[in-house]
Motif scaffolding. Structure first.
Motif, PDB file in Angstrom:
ATOM      1  N   GLU A   1       0.819  -1.210   0.000  1.00  0.00           N
ATOM      2  CA  GLU A   1       0.000   0.000   0.000  1.00  0.00           C
ATOM      3  C   GLU A   1       0.858   1.267   0.000  1.00  0.00           C
ATOM      4  O   GLU A   1       0.508   2.252  -0.650  1.00  0.00           O
ATOM      5  CB  GLU A   1      -0.962   0.002   1.180  1.00  0.00           C
ATOM      6  N   LYS A   2       1.966   1.222   0.707  1.00  0.00           N
ATOM      7  CA  LYS A   2       2.869   2.380   0.733  1.00  0.00           C
ATOM      8  C   LYS A   2       3.451   2.627  -0.658  1.00  0.00           C
ATOM      9  O   LYS A   2       3.484   3.772  -1.130  1.00  0.00           O
ATOM     10  CB  LYS A   2       3.988   2.161   1.754  1.00  0.00           C
ATOM     11  N   ILE A   3       3.888   1.581  -1.320  1.00  0.00           N
ATOM     12  CA  ILE A   3       4.423   1.713  -2.680  1.00  0.00           C
ATOM     13  C   ILE A   3       3.356   2.267  -3.610  1.00  0.00           C
ATOM     14  O   ILE A   3       3.608   3.202  -4.374  1.00  0.00           O
ATOM     15  CB  ILE A   3       4.946   0.348  -3.193  1.00  0.00           C
ATOM     16  N   SER A   4       2.168   1.705  -3.534  1.00  0.00           N
ATOM     17  CA  SER A   4       1.065   2.144  -4.389  1.00  0.00           C
ATOM     18  C   SER A   4       0.710   3.605  -4.141  1.00  0.00           C
ATOM     19  O   SER A   4       0.532   4.389  -5.085  1.00  0.00           O
ATOM     20  CB  SER A   4      -0.154   1.251  -4.127  1.00  0.00           C
ATOM     21  N   ARG A   5       0.601   3.975  -2.882  1.00  0.00           N
ATOM     22  CA  ARG A   5       0.261   5.354  -2.516  1.00  0.00           C
ATOM     23  C   ARG A   5       1.342   6.326  -2.996  1.00  0.00           C
ATOM     24  O   ARG A   5       1.040   7.386  -3.549  1.00  0.00           O
ATOM     25  CB  ARG A   5       0.059   5.450  -1.005  1.00  0.00           C
ATOM     26  N   ASN A   6       2.602   5.943  -2.820  1.00  0.00           N
ATOM     27  CA  ASN A   6       3.709   6.807  -3.257  1.00  0.00           C
ATOM     28  C   ASN A   6       3.708   6.985  -4.774  1.00  0.00           C
ATOM     29  O   ASN A   6       3.910   8.105  -5.264  1.00  0.00           O
ATOM     30  CB  ASN A   6       5.049   6.250  -2.793  1.00  0.00           C
ATOM     31  N   LEU A   7       3.475   5.909  -5.507  1.00  0.00           N
ATOM     32  CA  LEU A   7       3.426   6.008  -6.969  1.00  0.00           C
ATOM     33  C   LEU A   7       2.260   6.878  -7.427  1.00  0.00           C
ATOM     34  O   LEU A   7       2.410   7.716  -8.322  1.00  0.00           O
ATOM     35  CB  LEU A   7       3.325   4.617  -7.598  1.00  0.00           C
ATOM     36  N   PHE A   8       1.099   6.681  -6.805  1.00  0.00           N
ATOM     37  CA  PHE A   8      -0.063   7.488  -7.155  1.00  0.00           C
ATOM     38  C   PHE A   8       0.212   8.967  -6.891  1.00  0.00           C
ATOM     39  O   PHE A   8      -0.053   9.825  -7.739  1.00  0.00           O
ATOM     40  CB  PHE A   8      -1.300   7.035  -6.366  1.00  0.00           C
ATOM     41  N   ASN A   9       0.751   9.269  -5.724  1.00  0.00           N
ATOM     42  CA  ASN A   9       1.057  10.660  -5.374  1.00  0.00           C
ATOM     43  C   ASN A   9       2.079  11.270  -6.321  1.00  0.00           C
ATOM     44  O   ASN A   9       1.971  12.441  -6.694  1.00  0.00           O
ATOM     45  CB  ASN A   9       1.526  10.758  -3.925  1.00  0.00           C
ATOM     46  N   GLU A  10       3.053  10.473  -6.697  1.00  0.00           N
ATOM     47  CA  GLU A  10       4.071  10.958  -7.631  1.00  0.00           C
ATOM     48  C   GLU A  10       3.443  11.262  -8.997  1.00  0.00           C
ATOM     49  O   GLU A  10       3.734  12.296  -9.607  1.00  0.00           O
ATOM     50  CB  GLU A  10       5.187   9.914  -7.767  1.00  0.00           C
ATOM     51  N   LEU A  11       2.587  10.378  -9.462  1.00  0.00           N
ATOM     52  CA  LEU A  11       1.869  10.627 -10.721  1.00  0.00           C
ATOM     53  C   LEU A  11       1.008  11.885 -10.608  1.00  0.00           C
ATOM     54  O   LEU A  11       1.010  12.728 -11.497  1.00  0.00           O
ATOM     55  CB  LEU A  11       0.978   9.439 -11.069  1.00  0.00           C
ATOM     56  N   TYR A  12       0.266  11.969  -9.523  1.00  0.00           N
ATOM     57  CA  TYR A  12      -0.639  13.101  -9.310  1.00  0.00           C
ATOM     58  C   TYR A  12       0.124  14.431  -9.354  1.00  0.00           C
ATOM     59  O   TYR A  12      -0.330  15.403  -9.942  1.00  0.00           O
ATOM     60  CB  TYR A  12      -1.344  12.930  -7.961  1.00  0.00           C
ATOM     61  N   LYS A  13       1.295  14.424  -8.722  1.00  0.00           N
ATOM     62  CA  LYS A  13       2.128  15.631  -8.680  1.00  0.00           C
ATOM     63  C   LYS A  13       2.682  16.005 -10.052  1.00  0.00           C
ATOM     64  O   LYS A  13       2.871  17.180 -10.342  1.00  0.00           O
ATOM     65  CB  LYS A  13       3.321  15.375  -7.750  1.00  0.00           C
ATOM     66  N   ASN A  14       2.952  15.004 -10.865  1.00  0.00           N
ATOM     67  CA  ASN A  14       3.692  15.242 -12.103  1.00  0.00           C
ATOM     68  C   ASN A  14       2.838  15.304 -13.366  1.00  0.00           C
ATOM     69  O   ASN A  14       3.389  15.425 -14.456  1.00  0.00           O
ATOM     70  CB  ASN A  14       4.782  14.183 -12.269  1.00  0.00           C
ATOM     71  N   ILE A  15       1.539  15.238 -13.220  1.00  0.00           N
ATOM     72  CA  ILE A  15       0.688  15.408 -14.398  1.00  0.00           C
ATOM     73  C   ILE A  15      -0.021  16.751 -14.295  1.00  0.00           C
ATOM     74  O   ILE A  15      -0.210  17.282 -13.194  1.00  0.00           O
ATOM     75  CB  ILE A  15      -0.338  14.255 -14.560  1.00  0.00           C
ATOM     76  N   PRO A  16      -0.418  17.284 -15.428  1.00  0.00           N
ATOM     77  CA  PRO A  16      -1.147  18.559 -15.389  1.00  0.00           C
ATOM     78  C   PRO A  16      -2.445  18.417 -14.583  1.00  0.00           C
ATOM     79  O   PRO A  16      -3.072  17.353 -14.559  1.00  0.00           O
ATOM     80  CB  PRO A  16      -1.453  18.843 -16.857  1.00  0.00           C
ATOM     81  N   LYS A  17      -2.844  19.498 -13.942  1.00  0.00           N
ATOM     82  CA  LYS A  17      -4.043  19.503 -13.089  1.00  0.00           C
ATOM     83  C   LYS A  17      -5.293  19.023 -13.829  1.00  0.00           C
ATOM     84  O   LYS A  17      -6.158  18.387 -13.233  1.00  0.00           O
ATOM     85  CB  LYS A  17      -4.286  20.889 -12.513  1.00  0.00           C
ATOM     86  N   GLU A  18      -5.380  19.318 -15.117  1.00  0.00           N
ATOM     87  CA  GLU A  18      -6.584  18.913 -15.863  1.00  0.00           C
ATOM     88  C   GLU A  18      -6.713  17.385 -15.994  1.00  0.00           C
ATOM     89  O   GLU A  18      -7.768  16.885 -16.368  1.00  0.00           O
ATOM     90  CB  GLU A  18      -6.650  19.580 -17.242  1.00  0.00           C
ATOM     91  N   PHE A  19      -5.658  16.652 -15.647  1.00  0.00           N
ATOM     92  CA  PHE A  19      -5.714  15.188 -15.700  1.00  0.00           C
ATOM     93  C   PHE A  19      -5.908  14.543 -14.324  1.00  0.00           C
ATOM     94  O   PHE A  19      -5.984  13.322 -14.223  1.00  0.00           O
ATOM     95  CB  PHE A  19      -4.454  14.623 -16.363  1.00  0.00           C
ATOM     96  N   HIS A  20      -5.998  15.351 -13.270  1.00  0.00           N
ATOM     97  CA  HIS A  20      -6.167  14.799 -11.921  1.00  0.00           C
ATOM     98  C   HIS A  20      -7.458  13.986 -11.800  1.00  0.00           C
ATOM     99  O   HIS A  20      -7.447  12.903 -11.207  1.00  0.00           O
ATOM    100  CB  HIS A  20      -6.118  15.909 -10.873  1.00  0.00           C
ATOM    101  N   ASP A  21      -8.554  14.508 -12.344  1.00  0.00           N
ATOM    102  CA  ASP A  21      -9.824  13.771 -12.286  1.00  0.00           C
ATOM    103  C   ASP A  21      -9.721  12.454 -13.045  1.00  0.00           C
ATOM    104  O   ASP A  21     -10.258  11.429 -12.610  1.00  0.00           O
ATOM    105  CB  ASP A  21     -10.977  14.605 -12.843  1.00  0.00           C
ATOM    106  N   LEU A  22      -9.029  12.468 -14.161  1.00  0.00           N
ATOM    107  CA  LEU A  22      -8.848  11.258 -14.954  1.00  0.00           C
ATOM    108  C   LEU A  22      -8.046  10.213 -14.177  1.00  0.00           C
ATOM    109  O   LEU A  22      -8.389   9.027 -14.168  1.00  0.00           O
ATOM    110  CB  LEU A  22      -8.152  11.594 -16.279  1.00  0.00           C
ATOM    111  N   LEU A  23      -7.014  10.653 -13.480  1.00  0.00           N
ATOM    112  CA  LEU A  23      -6.220   9.743 -12.662  1.00  0.00           C
ATOM    113  C   LEU A  23      -7.060   9.185 -11.514  1.00  0.00           C
ATOM    114  O   LEU A  23      -6.988   7.988 -11.212  1.00  0.00           O
ATOM    115  CB  LEU A  23      -4.972  10.449 -12.125  1.00  0.00           C
ATOM    116  N   ASP A  24      -7.868  10.027 -10.888  1.00  0.00           N
ATOM    117  CA  ASP A  24      -8.764   9.556  -9.828  1.00  0.00           C
ATOM    118  C   ASP A  24      -9.756   8.524 -10.367  1.00  0.00           C
ATOM    119  O   ASP A  24     -10.017   7.501  -9.723  1.00  0.00           O
ATOM    120  CB  ASP A  24      -9.525  10.729  -9.201  1.00  0.00           C
ATOM    121  N   ASP A  25     -10.300   8.788 -11.557  1.00  0.00           N
ATOM    122  CA  ASP A  25     -11.236   7.846 -12.179  1.00  0.00           C
ATOM    123  C   ASP A  25     -10.544   6.521 -12.498  1.00  0.00           C
ATOM    124  O   ASP A  25     -11.117   5.448 -12.317  1.00  0.00           O
ATOM    125  CB  ASP A  25     -11.849   8.435 -13.452  1.00  0.00           C
TER     126      ASP A  25
END
Length: 106
Positions: free
Chosen positions: A40-64
């Protein structure tokens, strides 16, 4: 009882038990199991890293996407749960001869 009624009853019982495990036993497992905590820690860290490094307009897409993956894995867990019940009833029914077997399964 007719075949379809029996099938529905059994599927409802399995679904109810799956939900019970999810609601009452999963939290303890996810809070205490070392391997699960690590995954879970690895998964959470990867997700957070992706979230930080993609444009804001793609945050909803990543959440979906994250929601879709969780739903797919939950469905797969239900499949394995049903297959576990099937194995317990048919292939592993000899295990009932072991006293207090549930105490030996961790």
């Amino acid at each position: 009882m007719k075949y379809e009624e029996m099938k529905d009853l059994i599927n409802n019982i399995i679904e109810n038990e799956f939900n019970h495990v999810q609601e009452y036993r999963e939290k303890e497992f996810t809070n205490e199991d070392e391997e699960q905590l690590k995954l879970e820690k690895i998964s959470r860290n990867l997700f957070n890293e992706l979230y930080k490094n993609i444009p804001k307009e793609f945050h909803d897409l990543l959440d979906d996407f994250d929601d879709a993956v969780v739903n797919a894995w939950t469905n797969l867990c239900m499949f394995y749960f049903k297959e576990g019940v099937r194995a317990g009833v048919y292939n592993l029914n000899f295990l009932k001869s072991i006293k207090h077997i549930e105490c030996h399964i961790n």
